[in-house]
Enzyme design. Structure first.
Site, PDB file in Angstrom:
ATOM      1  N   ASP A 231       5.742   9.454  17.714  1.00 59.83           N
ATOM      2  CA  ASP A 231       5.559   8.952  16.178  1.00 59.83           C
ATOM      3  C   ASP A 231       6.963   8.590  15.844  1.00 59.83           C
ATOM      4  O   ASP A 231       8.486   8.062  16.235  1.00 59.83           O
ATOM      5  CB  ASP A 231       6.740  10.737  15.971  1.00 59.83           C
ATOM      6  CG  ASP A 231       6.650  10.466  14.156  1.00 59.83           C
ATOM      7  OD1 ASP A 231       6.456   9.357  13.280  1.00 59.83           O
ATOM      8  OD2 ASP A 231       6.712  11.603  13.338  1.00 59.83           O
TER       9      ASP A 231
ATOM     10  N   TYR B  80       3.925  -1.394  -0.311  1.00 66.57           N
ATOM     11  CA  TYR B  80       2.309  -2.068   0.348  1.00 66.57           C
ATOM     12  C   TYR B  80       3.073  -4.398   0.651  1.00 66.57           C
ATOM     13  O   TYR B  80       3.465  -4.511   1.759  1.00 66.57           O
ATOM     14  CB  TYR B  80       0.662  -2.169   0.003  1.00 66.57           C
ATOM     15  CG  TYR B  80       0.074  -3.051   1.111  1.00 66.57           C
ATOM     16  CD1 TYR B  80      -0.334  -1.991   1.918  1.00 66.57           C
ATOM     17  CD2 TYR B  80      -0.194  -3.597   1.201  1.00 66.57           C
ATOM     18  CE1 TYR B  80      -1.760  -2.873   2.976  1.00 66.57           C
ATOM     19  CE2 TYR B  80      -1.495  -4.828   2.375  1.00 66.57           C
ATOM     20  CZ  TYR B  80      -1.854  -3.886   3.435  1.00 66.57           C
ATOM     21  OH  TYR B  80      -2.872  -4.531   3.521  1.00 66.57           O
TER      22      TYR B  80
ATOM     23  N   LYS C  76       4.263  -6.219   4.025  1.00 70.11           N
ATOM     24  CA  LYS C  76       3.688  -7.411   4.281  1.00 70.11           C
ATOM     25  C   LYS C  76       4.544  -8.222   3.758  1.00 70.11           C
ATOM     26  O   LYS C  76       4.775  -9.394   5.154  1.00 70.11           O
ATOM     27  CB  LYS C  76       2.713  -7.003   3.429  1.00 70.11           C
ATOM     28  CG  LYS C  76       1.877  -6.340   3.710  1.00 70.11           C
ATOM     29  CD  LYS C  76       1.298  -6.137   5.481  1.00 70.11           C
ATOM     30  CE  LYS C  76      -0.023  -5.001   5.226  1.00 70.11           C
ATOM     31  NZ  LYS C  76      -0.108  -4.209   7.314  1.00 70.11           N
TER      32      LYS C  76
ATOM     33  N   THR D 204     -13.403  -0.504   9.106  1.00 64.86           N
ATOM     34  CA  THR D 204     -12.668   0.782   8.513  1.00 64.86           C
ATOM     35  C   THR D 204     -13.019   2.098   8.594  1.00 64.86           C
ATOM     36  O   THR D 204     -13.954   2.250   8.066  1.00 64.86           O
ATOM     37  CB  THR D 204     -11.287   0.509   8.787  1.00 64.86           C
ATOM     38  OG1 THR D 204     -11.097   0.817   7.428  1.00 64.86           O
ATOM     39  CG2 THR D 204     -10.762  -1.217   9.841  1.00 64.86           C
TER      40      THR D 204
END
Length: 287
Positions: free
Chosen positions: A74, A168, A172, A203
């Site tokens: 984890d 997000y 990035k 994916t």
């Protein structure tokens, strides 16, 4: 081509490799003959609606010609991460490649703006940015001991263009700057750090999303395989350009073209620089 100063199979770590990009990268590194430590939280397929486990990925690495080692980690647990790299230090005394790909994404967030979505969306900054730092912290001494090394943060055009949402984009963009600053400090040790921007990937998560759309709304454009980025990473590590490119955010499609790497179908993914933007130039202080 330059080689690792220490002979023998390359040793790599790919975080977040139960499925998706990490799984494809691990598989491609296995194709190059590497020993690949595959990390993630999924031990059973039922752990995720998209299936996939670290053991399944490790087995595919074996089938590809490498050696897969599944380690349940984890990446929000700093102690567990430290134990992973202590194990690698004990088993090998070195490391060639670290791919930071672990991310904690809220499954199927409802549509809406950031203040209308679950606050857990910000966990992407913890497992996806902070976790990259922690893994790199523990990997750096092993990469330095190898005499040649590479840290890769999996990146995206979302660093400069709107994609998914603020968490997000922050993750990035932060990953790009982190790679640049780490590269500055690692350069004297012949260890590189880069961010590799992936395009639209094929994916499990993406396939499930497309399958839920009406047939007429499903995109038909070609998508990158997750293995493509892994092939590019393997080629970059072996390239004489490794240290010259260190510190940069690199568009995977462009880097693949530079290194002569194609996707698994023999095609060449297209750069989205002119539609979504490109990485900014490095400040001179980072060279």
């Amino acid at each position: 081509m330059s080689e690792s100063i220490i002979s023998g199979p390359r040793v790599a770590v790919v975080t977040g490799a139960s499925r998706g990009a990490g799984k494809g990268i691990a598989l491609a590194l296995g194709e190059s003959g590497a020993t690949v430590y595959v990390t993630g939280r999924s031990r059973q397929s039922s752990d995720s609606p998209y299936g996939g486990t670290i053991a399944e990925t490790a087995a595919l690495v074996d089938e590809a010609g490498g050696k897969g080692v599944a380690v349940a980690v984890d990446h929000s647990d700093d102690e567990a991460v430290a134990e992973l790299f202590a194990r690698i230090g004990h088993d090998h005394g070195r490391l060639d490649i670290l791919v930071n790909n672990a991310a904690q994404v809220v499954n199927a967030p409802p549509p809406g703006r950031f203040w209308e979505q679950p606050l857990e969306a910000a966990d992407l900054i913890t497992v996806g940015l902070r976790s990259h730092y922690v893994a790199s912290f523990h990997a750096a001494p092993l990469l330095i001991a190898n005499g040649r090394g590479l840290i890769v943060n999996t990146g995206h055009y979302g660093a400069v263009a709107y994609h998914v949402g603020p968490a997000y984009g922050a993750q990035k963009a932060g990953s790009d700057k982190m790679a640049a600053d780490m590269a500055k400090e690692l350069r004297p040790h012949n260890v590189a750090a880069v961010s590799v921007w992936m395009g639209g990937l094929d994916t499990e998560r993406v396939r499930a999303h497309f399958a839920a759309l009406p047939a007429e709304a499903r995109p038909t454009s070609r998508r990158e395989s997750p293995q493509f980025t892994g092939r590019v990473i393997a080629a970059l590590y072996a390239s004489d350009d490794l240290m010259r490119l260190s510190g940069r955010a690199l568009i995977g499609a462009e880097l693949g073209a530079h290194l002569g790497i194609t996707d698994i179908d023999g095609g060449a993914p297209l750069s989205l620089r002119y539609t979504l933007g490109g990485p900014p130039e490095l400040h001179p202080s980072l060279y």
